[in-house]
Design a protein around this motif. Structure first.
Motif, mmCIF file in Angstrom:
data_model
loop_
_atom_site.group_PDB
_atom_site.id
_atom_site.type_symbol
_atom_site.label_atom_id
_atom_site.label_comp_id
_atom_site.label_asym_id
_atom_site.label_seq_id
_atom_site.Cartn_x
_atom_site.Cartn_y
_atom_site.Cartn_z
ATOM 1 N N GLY A 169 0.835 -1.188 0.000
ATOM 2 C CA GLY A 169 0.000 0.000 0.000
ATOM 3 C C GLY A 169 0.875 1.244 0.000
ATOM 4 N N PHE A 170 0.269 2.361 0.088
ATOM 5 C CA PHE A 170 0.987 3.625 0.165
ATOM 6 C C PHE A 170 1.824 3.641 1.429
ATOM 7 N N PHE A 171 3.068 4.053 1.332
ATOM 8 C CA PHE A 171 3.964 4.074 2.494
ATOM 9 C C PHE A 171 3.406 4.976 3.593
ATOM 10 N N ALA A 172 3.351 4.447 4.783
ATOM 11 C CA ALA A 172 2.932 5.185 5.978
ATOM 12 C C ALA A 172 1.509 5.734 5.880
ATOM 13 N N TYR A 173 0.614 5.019 5.242
ATOM 14 C CA TYR A 173 -0.784 5.418 5.181
ATOM 15 C C TYR A 173 -1.339 5.310 6.598
ATOM 16 N N PRO A 174 -1.896 6.357 7.157
ATOM 17 C CA PRO A 174 -2.317 6.352 8.565
ATOM 18 C C PRO A 174 -3.282 5.210 8.906
ATOM 19 N N GLY A 175 -2.887 4.380 9.849
ATOM 20 C CA GLY A 175 -3.740 3.304 10.327
ATOM 21 C C GLY A 175 -3.869 2.115 9.396
ATOM 22 N N LYS A 176 -3.051 2.053 8.350
ATOM 23 C CA LYS A 176 -3.139 0.958 7.374
ATOM 24 C C LYS A 176 -1.807 0.224 7.311
ATOM 25 N N PRO A 177 -1.853 -1.087 7.034
ATOM 26 C CA PRO A 177 -0.603 -1.831 6.930
ATOM 27 C C PRO A 177 0.145 -1.482 5.646
ATOM 28 N N GLY A 178 1.459 -1.662 5.661
ATOM 29 C CA GLY A 178 2.255 -1.384 4.475
ATOM 30 C C GLY A 178 2.108 -2.464 3.418
ATOM 31 N N THR A 179 1.965 -3.709 3.866
ATOM 32 C CA THR A 179 1.790 -4.811 2.923
ATOM 33 C C THR A 179 0.307 -5.161 2.828
ATOM 34 N N LEU A 180 -0.128 -5.552 1.642
ATOM 35 C CA LEU A 180 -1.549 -5.818 1.430
ATOM 36 C C LEU A 180 -1.927 -7.287 1.581
ATOM 37 N N LEU A 181 -0.933 -8.158 1.668
ATOM 38 C CA LEU A 181 -1.222 -9.582 1.804
ATOM 39 C C LEU A 181 -1.472 -9.919 3.273
ATOM 40 N N PRO A 182 -2.317 -10.904 3.530
ATOM 41 C CA PRO A 182 -2.623 -11.254 4.928
ATOM 42 C C PRO A 182 -1.429 -11.893 5.625
ATOM 43 N N LYS A 183 -1.416 -11.795 6.941
ATOM 44 C CA LYS A 183 -0.367 -12.449 7.727
ATOM 45 C C LYS A 183 -0.401 -13.940 7.433
ATOM 46 N N GLY A 184 0.760 -14.528 7.334
ATOM 47 C CA GLY A 184 0.849 -15.958 7.072
ATOM 48 C C GLY A 184 0.840 -16.314 5.594
ATOM 49 N N CYS A 185 0.619 -15.349 4.728
ATOM 50 C CA CYS A 185 0.631 -15.613 3.288
ATOM 51 C C CYS A 185 2.060 -15.920 2.860
ATOM 52 N N GLN A 186 2.242 -17.027 2.176
ATOM 53 C CA GLN A 186 3.565 -17.385 1.681
ATOM 54 C C GLN A 186 3.829 -16.592 0.404
ATOM 55 N N ILE A 187 4.977 -15.946 0.330
ATOM 56 C CA ILE A 187 5.334 -15.146 -0.838
ATOM 57 C C ILE A 187 6.474 -15.829 -1.575
ATOM 58 N N ILE A 188 6.233 -16.131 -2.832
ATOM 59 C CA ILE A 188 7.251 -16.743 -3.678
ATOM 60 C C ILE A 188 7.641 -15.716 -4.737
ATOM 61 N N GLN A 189 8.883 -15.277 -4.688
ATOM 62 C CA GLN A 189 9.389 -14.331 -5.684
ATOM 63 C C GLN A 189 9.931 -15.165 -6.836
ATOM 64 N N LEU A 190 9.123 -15.367 -7.862
ATOM 65 C CA LEU A 190 9.480 -16.248 -8.969
ATOM 66 C C LEU A 190 10.494 -15.601 -9.900
ATOM 67 N N ALA A 191 10.311 -14.346 -10.205
ATOM 68 C CA ALA A 191 11.225 -13.648 -11.115
ATOM 69 C C ALA A 191 11.088 -12.152 -10.898
ATOM 70 N N GLY A 192 12.178 -11.458 -11.126
ATOM 71 C CA GLY A 192 12.167 -10.007 -11.017
ATOM 72 C C GLY A 192 11.921 -9.366 -12.375
ATOM 73 N N HIS A 193 11.784 -8.055 -12.385
ATOM 74 C CA HIS A 193 11.478 -7.332 -13.627
ATOM 75 C C HIS A 193 12.574 -7.481 -14.675
ATOM 76 N N GLU A 194 13.788 -7.833 -14.249
ATOM 77 C CA GLU A 194 14.907 -7.945 -15.181
ATOM 78 C C GLU A 194 14.923 -9.271 -15.946
ATOM 79 N N HIS A 195 14.046 -10.195 -15.582
ATOM 80 C CA HIS A 195 14.005 -11.500 -16.238
ATOM 81 C C HIS A 195 13.084 -11.491 -17.456
ATOM 82 N N ASP A 196 13.198 -12.527 -18.266
ATOM 83 C CA ASP A 196 12.315 -12.718 -19.420
ATOM 84 C C ASP A 196 11.012 -13.311 -18.872
#
Length: 112
Positions: free
Chosen positions: A28-55
Motif C-alpha cells: 500500500g501507500f507508504f505510511a498510510y495512517p492506520g493501514k498496513p504497508g503490505t496488502l497480503l494477509p499475515k501468514g501468506c507465503q510469498i514466492i518471488q518467482l522472477a524479477g522485472h529484469e528476467h524474461d
C-alpha cells in the motif's frame, strides 16, 4: 470500502500463497495512517518467482515443466480477473474535479 487500501485488503484477504512475477509483493501507500504497508494477509507465503529484469513470458512458460506438470494437469482458474478490478484512477483527485466541486459547493451555498 473507505479507500483503495481497504478494498485491496478485502480482495486479498484469503490469499494463502502469492507468486510474484516481475515485481515484489503488493504494498500500500507508504505510511498510510492506520493501514498496513503490505496488502497480503499475515501468514501468506510469498514466492518471488522472477524479477522485472528476467524474461517474464519465458519464466511463465517454463513454470509447468519446472513443477513437473503435464498439459493435462488439473488447475483452478484465478478468481480475480483484471476486468473485475476497479480502475484506481476513476475517482482521481484532479484539478478539474476540485474546481467542479468548489463551484458546486459555492453554488449550493449561494442558494441558501
Amino acid at each position: 470500502m473507505a479507500c483503495s487500501i481497504d478494498f485491496a485488503l478485502h480482495v486479498l484477504k484469503e490469499i494463502k500463497v502469492a507468486i510474484c512475477v516481475g515485481s515484489g509483493q503488493p504494498v500500500g501507500f507508504f505510511a498510510y495512517p492506520g493501514k498496513p504497508g503490505t496488502l497480503l494477509p499475515k501468514g501468506c507465503q510469498i514466492i518471488q518467482l522472477a524479477g522485472h529484469e528476467h524474461d517474464l513470458p519465458q519464466v511463465i512458460a517454463s513454470l509447468p515443466e519446472a513443477l513437473g506438470l503435464s498439459d493435462k494437469a488439473p488447475y483452478v482458474t484465478n478468481t480475480l480477473r483484471q476486468d473485475e478490478i476497479a480502475d484506481p484512477t476513476a475517482n482521481a483527485l484532479t484539478a478539474d474535479a476540485l474546481l467542479a466541486d468548489f463551484r458546486n459547493r459555492r453554488s449550493l451555498s449561494m442558494n441558501l
